[in-house]
Design a protein around this motif. Structure first.
Motif, PDB file in Angstrom:
ATOM      1  N   PRO A  30      -6.773  -5.966   5.397  1.00 33.68           N
ATOM      2  CA  PRO A  30      -5.539  -5.438   5.974  1.00 33.68           C
ATOM      3  C   PRO A  30      -4.404  -6.477   6.634  1.00 33.68           C
ATOM      4  N   LYS A  31      -4.962  -7.744   6.529  1.00 32.11           N
ATOM      5  CA  LYS A  31      -4.233  -8.993   7.108  1.00 32.11           C
ATOM      6  C   LYS A  31      -3.200  -9.226   5.993  1.00 32.11           C
ATOM      7  N   VAL A  32      -3.753  -9.486   4.785  1.00 30.50           N
ATOM      8  CA  VAL A  32      -2.767  -9.818   3.590  1.00 30.50           C
ATOM      9  C   VAL A  32      -1.872  -8.770   3.210  1.00 30.50           C
ATOM     10  N   LYS A  33      -2.218  -7.578   3.650  1.00 33.58           N
ATOM     11  CA  LYS A  33      -1.337  -6.539   3.108  1.00 33.58           C
ATOM     12  C   LYS A  33      -0.279  -6.038   4.375  1.00 33.58           C
ATOM     13  N   GLY A  34      -0.292  -6.664   5.535  1.00 33.77           N
ATOM     14  CA  GLY A  34       0.498  -6.398   6.541  1.00 33.77           C
ATOM     15  C   GLY A  34       0.113  -5.284   7.335  1.00 33.77           C
ATOM     16  N   GLU A  35      -1.267  -4.714   7.170  1.00 34.40           N
ATOM     17  CA  GLU A  35      -1.536  -3.494   7.905  1.00 34.40           C
ATOM     18  C   GLU A  35      -2.434  -3.779   9.242  1.00 34.40           C
TER      19      GLU A  35
ATOM     20  N   THR C  73       9.178  -5.526   1.805  1.00 35.71           N
ATOM     21  CA  THR C  73       8.371  -6.226   2.763  1.00 35.71           C
ATOM     22  C   THR C  73       7.091  -6.486   2.162  1.00 35.71           C
ATOM     23  N   VAL C  74       6.084  -7.020   2.978  1.00 41.54           N
ATOM     24  CA  VAL C  74       4.944  -7.337   2.501  1.00 41.54           C
ATOM     25  C   VAL C  74       3.968  -5.969   1.881  1.00 41.54           C
ATOM     26  N   GLU C  75       4.393  -5.106   2.845  1.00 40.81           N
ATOM     27  CA  GLU C  75       3.836  -3.763   2.466  1.00 40.81           C
ATOM     28  C   GLU C  75       4.064  -3.253   1.031  1.00 40.81           C
ATOM     29  N   GLY C  76       5.206  -3.695   0.510  1.00 45.13           N
ATOM     30  CA  GLY C  76       5.476  -3.520  -0.681  1.00 45.13           C
ATOM     31  C   GLY C  76       4.882  -4.310  -2.167  1.00 45.13           C
ATOM     32  N   LEU C  77       4.154  -5.146  -1.639  1.00 39.46           N
ATOM     33  CA  LEU C  77       3.604  -6.149  -2.662  1.00 39.46           C
ATOM     34  C   LEU C  77       2.448  -5.620  -3.291  1.00 39.46           C
ATOM     35  N   SER C  78       1.471  -4.704  -2.690  1.00 35.71           N
ATOM     36  CA  SER C  78       0.242  -4.416  -3.315  1.00 35.71           C
ATOM     37  C   SER C  78       0.761  -3.146  -3.724  1.00 35.71           C
ATOM     38  N   GLU C  79      -0.108  -2.710  -4.600  1.00 33.43           N
ATOM     39  CA  GLU C  79       0.003  -1.478  -5.099  1.00 33.43           C
ATOM     40  C   GLU C  79      -1.218  -0.496  -4.905  1.00 33.43           C
ATOM     41  N   GLY C  80      -0.858   0.186  -3.754  1.00 31.98           N
ATOM     42  CA  GLY C  80      -2.254   0.836  -3.531  1.00 31.98           C
ATOM     43  C   GLY C  80      -3.238  -0.039  -3.115  1.00 31.98           C
ATOM     44  N   GLU C  81      -4.527   0.218  -3.563  1.00 26.38           N
ATOM     45  CA  GLU C  81      -5.580  -0.583  -3.122  1.00 26.38           C
ATOM     46  C   GLU C  81      -5.366  -1.872  -3.912  1.00 26.38           C
ATOM     47  N   ARG C  82      -4.615  -2.185  -4.862  1.00 25.27           N
ATOM     48  CA  ARG C  82      -4.681  -3.214  -5.805  1.00 25.27           C
ATOM     49  C   ARG C  82      -3.869  -4.206  -5.061  1.00 25.27           C
ATOM     50  N   LEU C  83      -4.564  -5.494  -4.814  1.00 23.67           N
ATOM     51  CA  LEU C  83      -3.713  -6.411  -4.237  1.00 23.67           C
ATOM     52  C   LEU C  83      -2.927  -7.427  -5.056  1.00 23.67           C
ATOM     53  N   HIS C  84      -1.877  -7.662  -4.732  1.00 17.32           N
ATOM     54  CA  HIS C  84      -0.985  -8.876  -5.506  1.00 17.32           C
ATOM     55  C   HIS C  84      -1.889 -10.159  -5.448  1.00 17.32           C
ATOM     56  N   PRO C  85      -1.714 -10.581  -6.838  1.00 15.14           N
ATOM     57  CA  PRO C  85      -2.330 -11.976  -7.008  1.00 15.14           C
ATOM     58  C   PRO C  85      -2.237 -12.883  -5.829  1.00 15.14           C
ATOM     59  N   VAL C  86      -1.126 -12.933  -5.198  1.00 11.26           N
ATOM     60  CA  VAL C  86      -0.941 -13.966  -4.182  1.00 11.26           C
ATOM     61  C   VAL C  86      -1.836 -13.448  -2.938  1.00 11.26           C
ATOM     62  N   GLN C  87      -2.028 -12.206  -2.618  1.00 10.20           N
ATOM     63  CA  GLN C  87      -2.763 -11.558  -1.532  1.00 10.20           C
ATOM     64  C   GLN C  87      -4.113 -12.051  -1.808  1.00 10.20           C
ATOM     65  N   GLU C  88      -4.620 -11.763  -3.034  1.00  9.80           N
ATOM     66  CA  GLU C  88      -5.979 -11.954  -3.540  1.00  9.80           C
ATOM     67  C   GLU C  88      -6.375 -13.595  -3.261  1.00  9.80           C
ATOM     68  N   ALA C  89      -5.364 -14.250  -3.584  1.00 10.52           N
ATOM     69  CA  ALA C  89      -5.648 -15.828  -3.409  1.00 10.52           C
ATOM     70  C   ALA C  89      -5.693 -16.342  -1.919  1.00 10.52           C
ATOM     71  N   PHE C  90      -4.951 -15.750  -1.112  1.00 11.53           N
ATOM     72  CA  PHE C  90      -5.084 -15.988   0.050  1.00 11.53           C
ATOM     73  C   PHE C  90      -6.360 -15.373   0.713  1.00 11.53           C
ATOM     74  N   LEU C  91      -6.921 -14.654   0.577  1.00  7.45           N
ATOM     75  CA  LEU C  91      -8.176 -14.107   0.741  1.00  7.45           C
ATOM     76  C   LEU C  91      -9.274 -15.253   0.249  1.00  7.45           C
TER      77      LEU C  91
END
Lengths: 792, 93, 153
Positions: A30-35, C73-91
């Protein structure tokens, strides 16, 4: 990484996600998705916006407050003053001396005077402008030393001395062969968490209120809010919402009582969110300090005595100043064997912003001073600064100057020795380098001319958890049940996750102890007993121990069920959801549990501590953590600009619970130490903050922060769960003096004040010269002529 | 980090100022504050309220002095609330 | 007044009051709380969004200026459950602690990698210099962006 066996052997090493692994954050997606929902993101239909009117003056009498014009505005639902505080009109964690809303007097700029609730934040802001407060402005007391003088106005009934702690150890008249003296000053640092103070209060329709809030300690908030609302605690329920960083700045109340008052008054949900400027006025800061030191030593470098006079500016209200004053007194000599000591630690009320908890809590200020003194002494003795420290390093079994025996482990010698052995960064030629890798960076202020390199060392220590007699504890409830055919562990505590990763640590402990991978850490609220504060680096230890012991009780009950069914069994364990006896799987947990739920609750109290006596002697602390730092810097000695090239650090953590989270604590803590060394200061003039914004209060950016090399020691504390030590604060303590030592090494300047500013490095005097250079003089003609510079 | 030196005893004194007395309500409250401040234990806790916090003996001694001052200054009613500190329950339950 | 704009590929219309920023509208009017309110004067980068393809601080854009624009916005970067590679990498890198700076950093890193798929360390530092983080000391953020650069096609 050194490994030392820990006291408790995890019973379920095969279950994934236990202690020792870099488990990911459950709140990460949720943190990386902004949720992820922070307290400033809360929203309910029909909610109002609260706003606070604050005093523009640091010291004034209030003659009258006139609210009718604001009340008459369309969209305004309430305007409240001190008369509307239903219960106790003051609050405070140690001494309730701070008005919920000021009545006759304001004692600092930014003190809350009145509240508004309106249908839009802009309406609320405009309404604040319509409240008329008639102030009689008074001369502010803006300096702790002034506050100490006899003729200073008394800011509180009992005077301006908030606390004094003396530590007397050994011979007060001890003389030494070699003496060094120094004066040191620390500016006011801000926690500068990114998520502003915010929350949502929802009245329950029956006289009570639910508050969703960012805080470090739900129960101490609940206690204070309930007192001021004149409600029993059970009618004030707090739930932790997303916290955008804390670092000590959320230990005191900000808008908690205010939002609840507005909600109960209007019978509507009320949200309050501070802007950044208001945030600078809305929380306490790190105490500014002035410290005079004298160190005596033998010619061969053994410390004979330390004398120190510490003066802290507590600001207008008490906050946790008492404890900071005590901490500073106990850590004033550093982690060294000091046979004779005379420490005076003074905490004063002034009309400056209130100061309280910030990461490092009293240890940061004195570490800057005692480490500078050690360097000064080394120079006078012609010794290597690390060798001098090694020679005087404190060891288990010795006594601290405050009378407590040094417990094992206290690896001062080891961490210092090891930090020196970490390979140095390559020395790059300054000329012709990428501009971004030079002091001043893309400002294009040097191409390598005048750049000098310096190296500095420092070591520091601090207590973990609450000390000096406070009954410090945490409560955890663990429930194990079968959900959808799988065993699930649920962890209930009131412990505040503020970003550090406690939610991971709690889950890791539960997995390790119960052998079940599916662990859910439930949201923290006041339905579970107090977990104590998320501060003093204490949660992994204290809440960690509560979770561990509750899991052990649950496990024991499972084993009873196993024995009932299978008879006496040897060496029972749970691994990956299965019961193991003597190394063999005998049944899945599901079968043993059936539909039942096993739940256990534990209140863990750490070993008792004791207050200091009148000579500042006592077993005040229960755990100590140590870290050493080495800084390599480059300085543009013409402009005073600095680039920190690298920080190397060694820290004893007892046991690594989550390697990646640990690294994050160390790197983040060092960044705050770097900020204090080089840029972070709330500048105050006549009691007024001059830089209440991120434009003017600078915190390190990714361009300022160097790579960090680290070496972690795991010397188990025999009393702690898994042997672990708190890790959050030590990185912030000695990193600052290491950087300043490196600057001194590069520039040969004294640098007795932090943050070090460019003008300190190049030696511009505080006051301009009486006679300015005239246009015709030779001094003037030499300044700023481009062609001259080109020729040289 | 709260919790060090939590006072053993806290006394809250509220002067219900008498308007008819020789000295004004303001003066009655000021007199109380002055005497309370001399004890070294006092903090303001509202327009008419002063809190004394400290050890049991010193707080009770100071309470007597403060109440006497209030009465001498013309107050007819002084509300006193005395609370013993209970650390453990304070942040738990 | 009425404001019409495209947000994350959806056409949105909302009532706004004079003086509201794009950040306020995204958060309080449209319920997109991913863009964060840390300084509200363009210093911290927590509210970084794309406005017609440009990286901006939403707190510095008046809502009216966004009329008819396309906002991601950040909400628009992932596609549903699938995270964008940048989001994956941050985790994966452990670059998230309190997470308040994370959405802004992810949008800024996304922008950097869309312009420069193999940034050097100095380029990453320069590109992210406008995004403040108070928890991590930036080391893991740097690692995350470098990891994302390797996995982003």
């Amino acid at each position: 990484m050194t490994t030392t066996p820990t006291r408790t052997r995890p019973s379920a090493s095969r279950t994934r996600g236990g202690i020792g692994e870099s488990v990911g954050r459950p709140d990460g997606v949720p943190k990386v998705k902004g949720e992820f929902e922070y307290s400033s993101d809360l929203h309910v239909e029909g909610m109002l916006w609260g706003a606070t009117l604050r005093s523009p003056h640091p010291h004034a009498n209030i003659r009258s407050i006139y609210t009718s014009d604001a009340e008459a505005m369309a969209g305004v639902f309430a305007v409240l003053t001190h008369e509307d505080v239903p219960g106790r009109k003051v609050y405070g964690m140690e001494i309730p001396d701070q008005p919920v809303l000021a009545w006759e007097k304001v004692r600092y700029q930014g003190e809350a005077v009145a509240l508004v609730a309106a249908d839009h934040p802009e309406t609320a802001r405009l309404a604040l402008g319509k409240i008329r407060v008639d102030y009689e402005v008074l001369e502010p007391v803006t300096d702790a030393e002034t506050a100490m003088s006899e003729d200073a106005p008394k800011l509180h009934l009992s005077g301006n001395e908030l606390r004094r702690v003396d530590v007397r150890h050994g011979d007060p008249e001890a003389a030494a062969e070699v003496v060094v003296e120094g004066e040191y000053e620390v500016g006011m640092q801000d926690q500068a968490f990114l998520g502003p103070e915010s929350g949502l209060a929802i009245p329950d329709g029956e006289g009570g209120v639910d508050l969703y809030i960012s805080t470090q300690w739900l129960h101490v908030d609940q206690d204070q809010v309930a007192e001021s609302l004149d409600l029993p605690p059970e009618m004030v329920r707090l739930t932790l919402s997303g916290v955008g960083g804390a670092f000590g700045g959320r230990e005191d109340l900000s808008m908690q009582i205010h939002a609840c008052m507005l909600a109960l008054h209007t019978s509507r949900p009320v949200k309050m969110v501070y802007g950044r400027e208001e945030s600078f006025h809305g929380h306490v800061h790190r105490h500014p300090a002035k410290m005079r030191y004298e160190h005596g030593a033998t010619r061969d470098g053994k410390l004979t005595y330390v004398k120190a006079n510490l003066i802290f500016d507590g600001g207008a209200y008490a906050s946790s100043s008492n404890a900071v004053c005590l901490n500073a007194a106990t850590f004033a000599c550093g982690p060294y064997d000091v046979p004779n000591a005379r420490i005076e630690s003074h905490m004063l009320y002034t009309n400056n912003p209130p100061c309280g908890a910030m990461r490092g809590f009293g240890a940061v200020q004195v570490c800057f001073a005692h480490e500078a003194q050690m360097d000064k002494l080394a120079e006078k003795l012609g010794m290597d600064p690390v060798d001098l420290r090694l020679k005087n390093a404190i060891e288990p079994g010795m006594k601290f100057p405050f009378g407590q025996e040094v417990p094992y482990p206290a690896p001062v010698r080891e961490i210092l020795g090891r930090v020196r052995e970490i390979p140095m960064p390559d020395e790059q030629e300054a000329m012709g380098r990428d501009l971004r890798e030079l002091p001043g960076g893309v400002s294009n202020t040097t191409h390598g001319e005048g750049v000098r390199r310096g190296v500095g060392y420092a070591v520091g220590f601090k207590n973990i958890g609450f000390s000096a007699g406070f009954d410090d504890y945490s409560t955890a409830r663990i429930s194990l049940s079968i959900e959808d055919g799988e065993p699930v562990v649920r962890v209930y505590t009131a412990a505040a996750e503020v970003g550090q990763g406690l939610v991971m640590v709690q889950a890791q402990i539960a997995r390790t102890e119960l052998g079940v991978e599916n662990v859910v850490v439930e949201a923290a609220d006041t339905r579970t007993g107090s977990a104590g504060s998320t501060s003093a680096s204490r949660q992994s230890y204290v809440t960690g121990a509560a979770v561990k012991e509750a899991c052990e009780k649950v496990r024991e009950r499972i084993f009873e069920l196993v024995r009932d069914e299978f008879g006496e069994s040897d060496e029972l364990a749970i691994e990956d959801g299965n019961i193991i006896s003597d190394g063999r799987e005998i049944a899945p947990l599901m079968e043993i549990l059936d539909d039942g739920e096993i739940s256990e609750i534990v209140e863990f109290h750490h070993r008792a501590t004791h207050p200091l006596d009148e000579n500042g002697q006592g077993d005040a602390h229960f755990q100590f953590a140590f870290a050493a730092h080495r800084a390599v810097v480059e300085v543009d000695v013409e402009l005073g600009l600095v680039r920190v090239v690298e920080i190397a650090t060694t820290q004893d953590v007892g046991k690594v619970i989550n390697p990646k989270a640990l690294e994050g604590q160390i790197e983040g803590g060092i960044a705050q130490g770097l900020g204090l060394a080089l840029m972070e200061e709330i500048r105050i003039q006549d009691g007024e903050i001059q830089n209440a914004s991120f434009t003017d209060y600078l915190i390190p950016t990714i361009l300022d922060m160097p790579p960090v090399k680290m070496e972690i020691l795991e010397l188990a504390d025999p009393e702690a769960p898994y042997g672990l030590k708190g890790v959050g604060e030590p990185p912030t303590i000695a990193s600052t003096p290491a950087i300043v030592a490196a600057l001194r090494n590069a520039t040969a300047m004294e640098l007795g004040r932090i943050p070090v500013r460019p003008e300190h490095i190049i030696g511009i005097p505080k006051k301009p010269p009486d006679e300015l250079p005239q246009p015709e003089s030779s001094r003037y003609s030499g300044i700023g002529r481009l062609e001259d510079r080109r020729e040289t | 980090m709260p919790g060090y030196d939590r006072a053993e005893l806290t006394a809250e004194l509220k002067v219900v100022a008498s308007p008819g007395a020789e000295r004004t309500p303001r003066e009655q409250v000021e007199a109380v504050r002055r005497v309370a401040g001399d004890s070294g234990l006092a903090h303001e806790a509202g327009p008419e309220t002063t809190v004394l916090a400290g050890g049991r003996g010193e707080v009770l001694d100071a309470v007597r002095r403060v109440v006497e001052t209030a009465l001498d200054a013309g107050a007819h009613v002084v509300e006193v609330k005395v609370e013993a500190e209970r650390d453990a329950e304070r942040f738990g339950s | 007044m009425k404001l019409r704009l495209m947000v994350n590929g959806e056409s949105r219309e909302t009532e706004v009051r004079e003086g509201e920023s794009l950040l306020y509208v995204l958060r309080e009017r449209l319920g997109l709380f991913g863009s964060k309110n840390a300084c509200e004067q363009g210093e911290c980068g927590s509210c970084s969004v794309y406005l017609d393809g440009e990286l901006v601080c939403a707190c510095l854009v008046l809502a009216g200026q966004a009329e008819g624009s396309e906002v991601v916005t950040v909400e628009g970067l992932s596609e549903g459950e699938r995270l964008h590679p940048v989001q994956e990498a941050f985790l994966e890198a452990g670059a998230v602690q309190c997470g308040f700076c994370t959405p802004g950093l992810i949008v800024a890193a996304h922008d950097l990698l869309s312009r420069n798929s193999e940034p050097t360390e100095a380029e990453v530092r320069e590109a992210l210099a406008g995004n403040l983080c108070r928890c991590t000391g930036y080391e893991k953020i740097l690692t995350a962006v470098q990891m994302a650069a390797e996995t982003t096609p």
